[in-house]
Design a protein around this motif. Sequence first.
Motif, PDB file in Angstrom:
ATOM      1  N   PHE A   1       0.832  -1.204   0.000  1.00 15.58           N
ATOM      2  CA  PHE A   1       0.000   0.000   0.000  1.00 15.58           C
ATOM      3  C   PHE A   1       0.868   1.256   0.000  1.00 15.58           C
ATOM      4  N   LEU A   2       1.962   1.246   0.768  1.00 19.84           N
ATOM      5  CA  LEU A   2       2.862   2.398   0.793  1.00 19.84           C
ATOM      6  C   LEU A   2       3.495   2.609  -0.584  1.00 19.84           C
ATOM      7  N   CYS A   3       3.892   1.529  -1.232  1.00 21.61           N
ATOM      8  CA  CYS A   3       4.486   1.633  -2.571  1.00 21.61           C
ATOM      9  C   CYS A   3       3.483   2.205  -3.562  1.00 21.61           C
ATOM     10  N   GLU A   4       2.272   1.682  -3.538  1.00 26.65           N
ATOM     11  CA  GLU A   4       1.242   2.149  -4.461  1.00 26.65           C
ATOM     12  C   GLU A   4       0.860   3.603  -4.191  1.00 26.65           C
ATOM     13  N   SER A   5       1.075   4.059  -2.949  1.00 30.81           N
ATOM     14  CA  SER A   5       0.754   5.436  -2.577  1.00 30.81           C
ATOM     15  C   SER A   5       1.914   6.386  -2.829  1.00 30.81           C
ATOM     16  N   GLY A   6       3.001   5.864  -3.404  1.00 31.16           N
ATOM     17  CA  GLY A   6       4.158   6.699  -3.700  1.00 31.16           C
ATOM     18  C   GLY A   6       4.934   7.113  -2.470  1.00 31.16           C
ATOM     19  N   CYS A   7       4.996   6.231  -1.486  1.00 32.28           N
ATOM     20  CA  CYS A   7       5.678   6.534  -0.222  1.00 32.28           C
ATOM     21  C   CYS A   7       6.994   5.758  -0.125  1.00 32.28           C
ATOM     22  N   TYR A   8       8.020   6.448   0.332  1.00 36.03           N
ATOM     23  CA  TYR A   8       9.345   5.850   0.479  1.00 36.03           C
ATOM     24  C   TYR A   8       9.544   5.445   1.938  1.00 36.03           C
ATOM     25  N   ILE A   9       9.869   4.185   2.175  1.00 31.60           N
ATOM     26  CA  ILE A   9      10.069   3.666   3.529  1.00 31.60           C
ATOM     27  C   ILE A   9      11.507   3.915   3.960  1.00 31.60           C
ATOM     28  N   SER A  10      11.683   4.616   5.075  1.00 29.74           N
ATOM     29  CA  SER A  10      13.019   4.887   5.598  1.00 29.74           C
ATOM     30  C   SER A  10      13.392   3.967   6.756  1.00 29.74           C
ATOM     31  N   GLU A  11      12.401   3.370   7.408  1.00 36.57           N
ATOM     32  CA  GLU A  11      12.680   2.410   8.490  1.00 36.57           C
ATOM     33  C   GLU A  11      11.494   1.471   8.612  1.00 36.57           C
ATOM     34  N   LEU A  12      11.784   0.181   8.789  1.00 36.98           N
ATOM     35  CA  LEU A  12      10.730  -0.812   8.954  1.00 36.98           C
ATOM     36  C   LEU A  12      11.148  -1.827   9.999  1.00 36.98           C
ATOM     37  N   ASN A  13      10.258  -2.069  10.953  1.00 37.98           N
ATOM     38  CA  ASN A  13      10.474  -3.094  11.980  1.00 37.98           C
ATOM     39  C   ASN A  13       9.222  -3.952  12.067  1.00 37.98           C
ATOM     40  N   SER A  14       9.404  -5.247  12.202  1.00 42.92           N
ATOM     41  CA  SER A  14       8.251  -6.124  12.386  1.00 42.92           C
ATOM     42  C   SER A  14       8.626  -7.282  13.305  1.00 42.92           C
ATOM     43  N   PHE A  15       7.607  -7.848  13.929  1.00 42.97           N
ATOM     44  CA  PHE A  15       7.827  -8.986  14.823  1.00 42.97           C
ATOM     45  C   PHE A  15       6.563  -9.824  14.845  1.00 42.97           C
ATOM     46  N   ASP A  16       6.753 -11.127  14.749  1.00 41.78           N
ATOM     47  CA  ASP A  16       5.638 -12.062  14.851  1.00 41.78           C
ATOM     48  C   ASP A  16       5.772 -12.846  16.159  1.00 41.78           C
ATOM     49  N   ASP A  17       4.826 -12.661  17.056  1.00 43.66           N
ATOM     50  CA  ASP A  17       4.825 -13.340  18.350  1.00 43.66           C
ATOM     51  C   ASP A  17       4.199 -14.724  18.160  1.00 43.66           C
ATOM     52  N   GLU A  18       5.043 -15.733  18.102  1.00 42.64           N
ATOM     53  CA  GLU A  18       4.566 -17.090  17.818  1.00 42.64           C
ATOM     54  C   GLU A  18       3.702 -17.637  18.950  1.00 42.64           C
ATOM     55  N   LEU A  19       4.006 -17.247  20.189  1.00 45.30           N
ATOM     56  CA  LEU A  19       3.249 -17.779  21.325  1.00 45.30           C
ATOM     57  C   LEU A  19       1.838 -17.209  21.376  1.00 45.30           C
ATOM     58  N   ASN A  20       1.706 -15.917  21.064  1.00 48.99           N
ATOM     59  CA  ASN A  20       0.394 -15.268  21.114  1.00 48.99           C
ATOM     60  C   ASN A  20      -0.269 -15.123  19.750  1.00 48.99           C
ATOM     61  N   GLN A  21       0.444 -15.586  18.700  1.00 54.24           N
ATOM     62  CA  GLN A  21      -0.101 -15.500  17.337  1.00 54.24           C
ATOM     63  C   GLN A  21      -0.529 -14.066  17.007  1.00 54.24           C
ATOM     64  N   ARG A  22       0.414 -13.137  17.264  1.00 56.23           N
ATOM     65  CA  ARG A  22       0.149 -11.718  17.037  1.00 56.23           C
ATOM     66  C   ARG A  22       1.303 -11.103  16.278  1.00 56.23           C
ATOM     67  N   PHE A  23       0.978 -10.284  15.281  1.00 54.37           N
ATOM     68  CA  PHE A  23       1.974  -9.655  14.428  1.00 54.37           C
ATOM     69  C   PHE A  23       2.007  -8.158  14.702  1.00 54.37           C
ATOM     70  N   PHE A  24       3.230  -7.582  14.725  1.00 56.78           N
ATOM     71  CA  PHE A  24       3.429  -6.164  15.003  1.00 56.78           C
ATOM     72  C   PHE A  24       4.334  -5.565  13.924  1.00 56.78           C
ATOM     73  N   ILE A  25       4.005  -4.351  13.492  1.00 55.17           N
ATOM     74  CA  ILE A  25       4.827  -3.689  12.478  1.00 55.17           C
ATOM     75  C   ILE A  25       4.840  -2.187  12.718  1.00 55.17           C
ATOM     76  N   ARG A  26       6.010  -1.590  12.477  1.00 53.85           N
ATOM     77  CA  ARG A  26       6.187  -0.136  12.571  1.00 53.85           C
ATOM     78  C   ARG A  26       6.972   0.321  11.348  1.00 53.85           C
ATOM     79  N   VAL A  27       6.455   1.342  10.662  1.00 51.75           N
ATOM     80  CA  VAL A  27       7.094   1.837   9.444  1.00 51.75           C
ATOM     81  C   VAL A  27       7.193   3.356   9.493  1.00 51.75           C
TER      82      VAL A  27
END
Length: 290
Positions: free
Chosen positions: A27-53
């Motif tokens: 979606f960011l690419c299609e919106s013409g946005c340049y990503i300068s930092e990306l962090n993500s984490f998938d919590d396997e125990l709680n089956q929860r995904f987190f992302i910061r861009v």
Amino acid sequence: MNQSNSNYILTASCPSRIGTVDVVTRFLCESGCYISELNSFDDELNQRFFIRVEFAQEGSGKFDEKAFKQGFGERSKAFDMEWELTDKSYRPSVVIMVSKYDHCLNDLLYRYRTHNLPVDIKAVISNHEDLRSLAQWHDIPYHCFPISHETKSQQEAQVQQVLDDSGCELLILARYMQVLSDSMCEQWSRKAINIHHSLLPGFKGAKPYHQAYDKGVKLVGATAHYVSSDLDEGPIITQGMANVNHTYYPKDLIKKGKDIEALTLAKAIQYHIEKRVFLFNDKTVVFERS
């Protein structure tokens, strides 16, 4: 890459499933946005995904925040995402509470005055008069509300009035040596940060550093956490630690501890402001700065 717009921060979390990173970055690419930092984490125990861009729109056009929110909201529905968009330049309104110890307050006010802490400090609140001159030197309003067991509810009402009047978005307990009521902890859940020492092993009560010295402690540290009704047991944001040895007398342990407390609290506030902290099931996911 040509960025003419402000940087923005997109944070999101959702149940773990295939395509979570793709839905954000595509979606960011299609919106013409340049990503300068990306962090993500998938919590396997709680089956929860987190992302910061962190991102900015390329080109000379102005970033359309309303259109972005509408478009991403539609795109993310299939993933049941909880998300937030924040202008990185936004400075939240902050109120600091303190008692008599000045090291954390002095550090925060210095960072604020030198533009190294991107907040708008609206007031300092204390139950003592000791630090009024420090706040006034920085042109920060200072409110002194003495407290006793009998006047606790009245004092907290005075505190809350200042918080309301100032539009406070983040409450910082910079060595405020009073326990907040359960109702106030609930009201400021996820919006109040506290700092305390974390000596290993733990020493509670009066003169913890003297107790630590008597036991020959080898580590001193500090913990910054969100306030909860469980005293000093809220979700942890940051921790600091330093090695010490037999040459450290109580005064040396106290000095070292104060330094760690100030640095640890400042880091926790920075991470909170930069939307690097996610809370889920009373536990934190923190994307530290590289």
